[in-house]
Design an enzyme around this catalytic site. Structure first.
Site, PDB file in Angstrom:
ATOM      1  N   ILE A 135       0.805  -1.228   0.000  1.00 32.66           N
ATOM      2  CA  ILE A 135       0.000   0.000   0.000  1.00 32.66           C
ATOM      3  C   ILE A 135       0.833   1.270   0.000  1.00 32.66           C
ATOM      4  CG2 ILE A 135      -2.137  -0.875   0.999  1.00 32.66           C
ATOM      5  CD1 ILE A 135      -1.008   0.038   3.747  1.00 32.66           C
ATOM      6  N   GLN A 137       5.036   3.023  -0.434  1.00 34.47           N
ATOM      7  CA  GLN A 137       6.479   2.858  -0.534  1.00 34.47           C
ATOM      8  C   GLN A 137       7.116   4.157  -0.116  1.00 34.47           C
ATOM      9  OE1 GLN A 137       7.832   1.099  -4.111  1.00 34.47           O
ATOM     10  NE2 GLN A 137       9.951   1.663  -3.753  1.00 34.47           N
ATOM     11  N   THR A 139      10.830   6.179   1.237  1.00 34.52           N
ATOM     12  CA  THR A 139      12.231   6.158   0.864  1.00 34.52           C
ATOM     13  C   THR A 139      12.950   5.017   1.571  1.00 34.52           C
ATOM     14  OG1 THR A 139      11.966   8.534   0.910  1.00 34.52           O
ATOM     15  CG2 THR A 139      14.199   7.707   0.582  1.00 34.52           C
ATOM     16  N   TYR A 140      12.530   4.740   2.780  1.00 37.46           N
ATOM     17  CA  TYR A 140      13.239   3.747   3.573  1.00 37.46           C
ATOM     18  C   TYR A 140      12.348   2.594   4.001  1.00 37.46           C
ATOM     19  CZ  TYR A 140      16.321   7.676   3.465  1.00 37.46           C
ATOM     20  OH  TYR A 140      17.093   8.705   3.017  1.00 37.46           O
ATOM     21  N   VAL A 143       5.391  -0.542   2.628  1.00 41.00           N
ATOM     22  CA  VAL A 143       4.297  -0.711   3.576  1.00 41.00           C
ATOM     23  C   VAL A 143       3.243  -1.634   2.959  1.00 41.00           C
ATOM     24  CG1 VAL A 143       2.591   0.473   5.010  1.00 41.00           C
ATOM     25  CG2 VAL A 143       4.768   1.587   4.512  1.00 41.00           C
ATOM     26  N   ASP A 253       8.888  16.249   9.732  1.00 43.99           N
ATOM     27  CA  ASP A 253       8.482  16.003   8.337  1.00 43.99           C
ATOM     28  C   ASP A 253       6.956  16.047   8.213  1.00 43.99           C
ATOM     29  OD1 ASP A 253       8.846  15.663   5.646  1.00 43.99           O
ATOM     30  OD2 ASP A 253       9.148  13.493   5.747  1.00 43.99           O
TER      31      ASP A 253
HETATM   32  N1  LIG Z   1      -0.596   2.835   9.216  1.00 49.35           N
HETATM   33  C1  LIG Z   1      -0.691   2.944   7.911  1.00 49.35           C
HETATM   34  N2  LIG Z   1      -1.835   2.621   7.283  1.00 49.35           N
HETATM   35  C2  LIG Z   1      -1.936   2.726   5.957  1.00 49.35           C
HETATM   36  N3  LIG Z   1      -0.952   3.171   5.150  1.00 49.35           N
HETATM   37  C3  LIG Z   1       0.220   3.507   5.711  1.00 49.35           C
HETATM   38  C4  LIG Z   1       0.424   3.406   7.114  1.00 49.35           C
HETATM   39  N4  LIG Z   1       1.675   3.812   7.387  1.00 49.35           N
HETATM   40  C5  LIG Z   1       2.231   4.151   6.215  1.00 49.35           C
HETATM   41  N5  LIG Z   1       1.371   3.979   5.196  1.00 49.35           N
HETATM   42  C6  LIG Z   1       1.603   4.254   3.764  1.00 49.35           C
HETATM   43  O1  LIG Z   1       2.940   3.980   3.414  1.00 49.35           O
HETATM   44  C7  LIG Z   1       3.618   5.158   2.939  1.00 49.35           C
HETATM   45  C8  LIG Z   1       5.047   5.143   3.420  1.00 49.35           C
HETATM   46  O2  LIG Z   1       5.061   5.108   4.834  1.00 49.35           O
HETATM   47  P1  LIG Z   1       6.031   6.037   5.688  1.00 49.35           P
HETATM   48  O3  LIG Z   1       5.797   7.452   5.277  1.00 49.35           O
HETATM   49  O4  LIG Z   1       5.846   5.726   7.135  1.00 49.35           O
HETATM   50  O5  LIG Z   1       7.437   5.488   5.186  1.00 49.35           O
HETATM   51  P2  LIG Z   1       8.799   6.239   4.850  1.00 49.35           P
HETATM   52  O6  LIG Z   1       9.730   5.227   4.308  1.00 49.35           O
HETATM   53  O7  LIG Z   1       9.263   6.974   6.051  1.00 49.35           O
HETATM   54  O8  LIG Z   1       8.279   7.223   3.734  1.00 49.35           O
HETATM   55  P3  LIG Z   1       8.819   8.606   3.185  1.00 49.35           P
HETATM   56  O9  LIG Z   1       9.994   8.292   2.333  1.00 49.35           O
HETATM   57  O10 LIG Z   1       7.634   9.118   2.377  1.00 49.35           O
HETATM   58  O11 LIG Z   1       9.125   9.474   4.348  1.00 49.35           O
HETATM   59  C9  LIG Z   1       2.780   6.326   3.465  1.00 49.35           C
HETATM   60  O12 LIG Z   1       2.829   7.458   2.634  1.00 49.35           O
HETATM   61  C10 LIG Z   1       1.376   5.738   3.533  1.00 49.35           C
HETATM   62  O13 LIG Z   1       0.679   5.896   2.315  1.00 49.35           O
END
Ligand SMILES: Nc1ncnc2c1ncn2[C@@H]1O[C@H](COP(=O)(O)OP(=O)(O)OP(=O)(O)O)[C@@H](O)[C@H]1O
Length: 574
Positions: A135, A137, A139-140, A143, A253
Site C-alpha cells: 500500500i 512505498q 524512501t526507507y 508498507v 516532516d
Molecule cells: N498505518 C498505515 N496505514 C496505511 N498506510 C500507511 C500506514 N503507514 C504508512 N502507510 C503508507 O505507506 C507510505 C510510506 O510510509 P512512511 O511514510 O511511514 O514510510 P517512509 O519510508 O518513512 O516514507 P517517506 O519516504 O515518504 O518518508 C505512506 O505514505 C502511507 O501511504
C-alpha cells in the site's frame, strides 16, 4: 544486509503489548497462511555497546566520522570505524537482559544495539500475518496491508530498510521505534508491535491500518473541503503535535502524505522516521536538513541547528493554507527558490531577527532590500478567522509561532462554523497516493486500449501535466553526502547504497553539522540572481493563490500532487 538466506527458525512467541508476560503466549496458531517473510535467516553478529539517544556516544561517533572523512579527502584509506565503549548510563540492556531478549525471540543485533526499543515487548512472528497488498512505498520502507491472523484485524506492516550489521543503521531505524513508543495520543499513529525473529534480519513495524492520507484526499478533484472540515483536520493535527511537543518529540516532516486518516475521520500523524527528541530548555545541535522542502521553515533553510517546535508549526501553517487554497502554497524546486517564495509571501527577516538568530547562511541569503509581508492580501478570500492563525504559524521568527496549544485556542477554532465531528466527515473511496497512482495507471491503460494511439497519448500527456510534480523530499539534498559517508564494503556496497537509512545527522552521523549548505548555482532558479556573497531577488508581483474555500479548483489550477514514488525518484536523481 548481513543476511544469509535460508529457513527462518521460528521463535514461537507472540507480542501482546508492553505488559505482556511470556506465560500465555500463543503457540497454537501456527499459520497456514502466506507468510510475510518466512525464508530468511541471519548471520548473528556480536553486540556492540552503542545505543540510541545518547548524545555522548553520538557526538563521539560524529568526531570519528569527521576524522574518517578528512582522511578520505586526503586520499588516506578510511580506518575501521571505532566502536564506542559501553556506557552504563545508556539504555543498552545489561547482559542478563540481553540474554532474556534473545531468548524471547529478538535478534541479538537488535537487543545489543537498541535494547531500549524492544524493552518489555515480545516479537510477533511473521507467519502470524497474512499479507494482502502493498500500500505504500517510502524512501526507507515498503508498507503492506495485512491481516493479523490472531486477531483478524487489518494492519499496516512497515518493512524498514536498514543494515543490521551497521550499528548506525540499526540505531536510526530504532529511533523511530523508541519515539513511537514514547507517544500515546489519538492523533498520533500507534505502534502496535514488531515482527521479527531471533534468526531474522528484517523488521516490520505493525500499525493500525489507515485508509487515506491527507495529501491523497486534498489532491482528489472530487473532494472539496468545507471550512468546518478544514478545522476538523487542523484541530486533530495540532492536537497530535501538541502531544509530540509536550513529550519533547519534533516530527520534522509534517506534510499531507504523513497525515493518515481512517474511515471514521480520525487523523493520525505518521512517519516518525525523521523525528528526534529535543530539549526545549537547552540548545543542542541538530541537522537543518530535515522537513520536505515545501513545508520547510526559513530558519532551517538558513541553516539553523538549534531549532524547536516552531519547525513543525510552520509546516502546519503551510498545510492549513494549502487546505484552504486547494494547492500547496509554496512549491519551491530548490532551497533557494523555496526561500525566495517564503520571502515573497511572509516578508524577509527583520534586522532584529538577523542579529538575534545568527543563522549560518544569513550573509548568503540576506536580500539587499527587505521584502514586505503580504499574507493577509494573498489569502484575502480565506475565512477571516483563519488569517491570524496562518499569520502566527507562518511567522519568520520561530519564537513568534507560539505553540500548538496556543494555536488550538485561536479564534479559528472558536468561530463558527466550528470544526465538524470527525465521524461526520464523508466516507471517501481509497485515496492514498498509491491508490491514485494505480487508478491513473489503470485509466491510462484503458484509454490506450480504447482510443486511437495518437489521441490517447495526447490525453495522457495532458493529464500528466495536470498531475503532480514531486515535493522534494526531506532528505533529497542530502543524498550525495549520505552516499559519500556510507561505510561501504566490497561485499555489500550495492545493498548498502540502496538501503542505508536517512541521515539523521544530529550528533553523530558523518556529516559535520552545517557542512552541506553549499548551494549549487546550477540549482538556483532563473528568477533568483546568484552572487557568491549574496542573493538579490527579482521582485515579482505578489502571486495570489487564494480562492473560494469550497472551490479550490477555481483558485487557479489544482494543487500539484506529489507522491512518495516521485519523491523517491527525485532523491535518486540528485
Ligand atoms: N498505518 C498505515 N496505514 C496505511 N498506510 C500507511 C500506514 N503507514 C504508512 N502507510 C503508507 O505507506 C507510505 C510510506 O510510509 P512512511 O511514510 O511511514 O514510510 P517512509 O519510508 O518513512 O516514507 P517517506 O519516504 O515518504 O518518508 C505512506 O505514505 C502511507 O501511504
Amino acid at each position: 544486509m548481513g543476511c544469509v538466506l535460508g529457513r527462518e527458525v521460528s521463535s514461537g512467541l507472540v507480542h501482546n503489548g508492553r505488559e505482556e508476560k511470556r506465560e500465555g503466549v500463543n503457540h497454537e496458531k501456527k499459520s497456514q497462511n502466506v507468510n510475510v517473510e518466512s525464508t530468511e535467516t541471519v548471520e548473528v553478529k556480536g553486540a556492540e555497546n552503542v545505543t540510541v539517544g545518547d548524545e555522548a556516544v553520538e557526538a563521539n561517533e560524529a568526531d570519528v566520522t569527521k576524522k574518517d572523512d578528512k582522511a578520505e579527502h586526503e586520499g588516506k584509506p578510511r580506518k575501521e570505524k571505532r566502536r564506542s565503549k559501553p556506557d552504563p548510563r545508556l539504555s543498552n540492556p545489561p547482559k542478563h537482559k540481553h540474554g532474556e531478549q534473545v531468548a524471547a525471540g529478538w535478534p541479538s543485533w537488535l537487543s545489543a544495539h537498541v535494547g531500549e526499543a524492544i524493552d518489555g515487548w515480545l516479537p510477533r512472528r511473521a507467519d502470524t500475518f497474512e499479507k494482502i497488498d502493498k500500500i505504500g512505498q517510502g524512501t526507507y520502507s515498503n508498507v503492506y496491508k495485512a491481516r493479523d491472523t490472531i486477531t483478524g484485524k487489518i494492519v499496516a506492516l512497515k518493512k524498514v530498510r536498514f543494515d543490521n550489521l551497521e550499528p548506525e543503521s540499526v540505531r536510526f531505524m530504532a529511533r523511530e521505534i523508541i519515539i513511537l513508543r514514547r507517544l500515546d495520543h489519538p492523533n498520533v499513529i500507534k505502534l502496535e508491535g514488531l515482527v521479527t525473529s531471533r534468526m531474522s534480519c528484517s523488521l516490520y513495524l505493525v500499525f493500525e491500518y489507515m485508509e487515506h492520507d491527507l495529501a491523497g484526499l486534498a489532491a482528489s478533484p472530487e473532494i472539496k473541503f468545507t471550512e468546518a472540515q478544514v478545522k476538523c483536520y487542523m484541530h486533530q493535527l495540532l492536537s497530535g503535535l501538541e502531544h509530540c511537543h509536550n513529550r519533547h518529540v519534533l516530527h520534522r516532516d509534517i506534510k499531507g502524505s504523513n497525515l493518515l486518516l481512517d474511515n471514521s475521520g480520525i487523523l493520525r500523524i505518521a512517519d516518525f522516521g525523521l523525528a528526534t527528541i529535543f530539549d526545549p530548555h537547552h540548545k543542542h545541535q541538530m541537522t537543518s536538513r530535515v522537513v520536505t522542502l515545501w513545508y520547510r521553515p526559513p530558519e532551517l533553510l538558513l541553516g539553523a541547528t538549534d531549532y524547536g517546535a516552531g519547525i513543525d508549526l510552520w509546516s502546519a501553517g503551510c498545510i492549513l493554507a494549502e487546505l484552504l487554497a486547494g494547492k500547496p502554497i509554496m512549491p519551491g524546486r530548490t532551497e533557494v527558490e523555496q526561500l525566495h517564495k517564503i520571502y515573497k509571501l511572509c516578508g524577509s527577516p527583520s534586522e532584529e531577527y538577523w542579529k538575534k538568530s545568527k543563522l549560518p547562511n544569513a550573509t548568503l541569503f540576506k536580500p539587499r532590500d527587505p521584502y514586505r509581508r503580504c499574507i493577509r492580501e494573498t489569502f484575502k478570500d480565506f475565512p477571516q478567522s483563519s488569517l491570524p492563525l496562518i499569520d502566527t504559524l507562518l511567522a519568520i521568527d520561530p519564537a513568534e509561532r507560539k505553540t500548538a496549544t496556543d494555536a488550538l485556542q485561536s479564534e479559528f477554532f472558536n468561530t463558527e462554523p466550528y470544526a465538524c465531528d470527525p465521524s461526520s466527515l464523508p466516507k471517501y473511496p481509497p485515496t492514498k497516493e498509491m491508490d491514485a497512482k494505480r487508478r491513473d495507471d489503470e485509466a491510462r491503460r484503458l484509454r490506450a486500449a480504447n482510443k486511437a494511439p495518437g489521441d490517447g497519448a495526447k490525453r495522457v500527456r495532458h493529464r500528466e501535466r495536470a498531475r503532480a510534480g514531486p515535493a522534494p523530499d526531506a532528505n533529497a539534498e542530502n543524498q550525495a553526502n549520505i552516499d559519500r559517508r556510507r561505510l561501504i564494503t566490497h561485499a555489500n556496497a550495492k545493498s548498502k547504497s540502496e538501503k542505508f537509512p536517512p541521515p539523521h545527522q544530529d550528533g553523530g552521523l558523518g556529516v559535520p553539522l552545517g557542512a552541506s549548505h553549499h548551494i549549487d548555482p546550477a540549482l538556483v532558479p532563473p528568477d533568483v540572481p546568484f552572487s557568491s556573497t549574496s542573493f538579490t531577488y527579482s521582485k515579482e508581483p505578489v502571486q495570489n493563490w487564494s480562492g473560494p474555500l469550497v472551490e479550490p479548483a477555481s483558485a487557479g489550477g489544482r494543487r500539484k500532487k506529489h507522491t512518495a514514488g516521485d519523491a523517491k525518484k527525485h532523491l535518486k536523481r540528485r
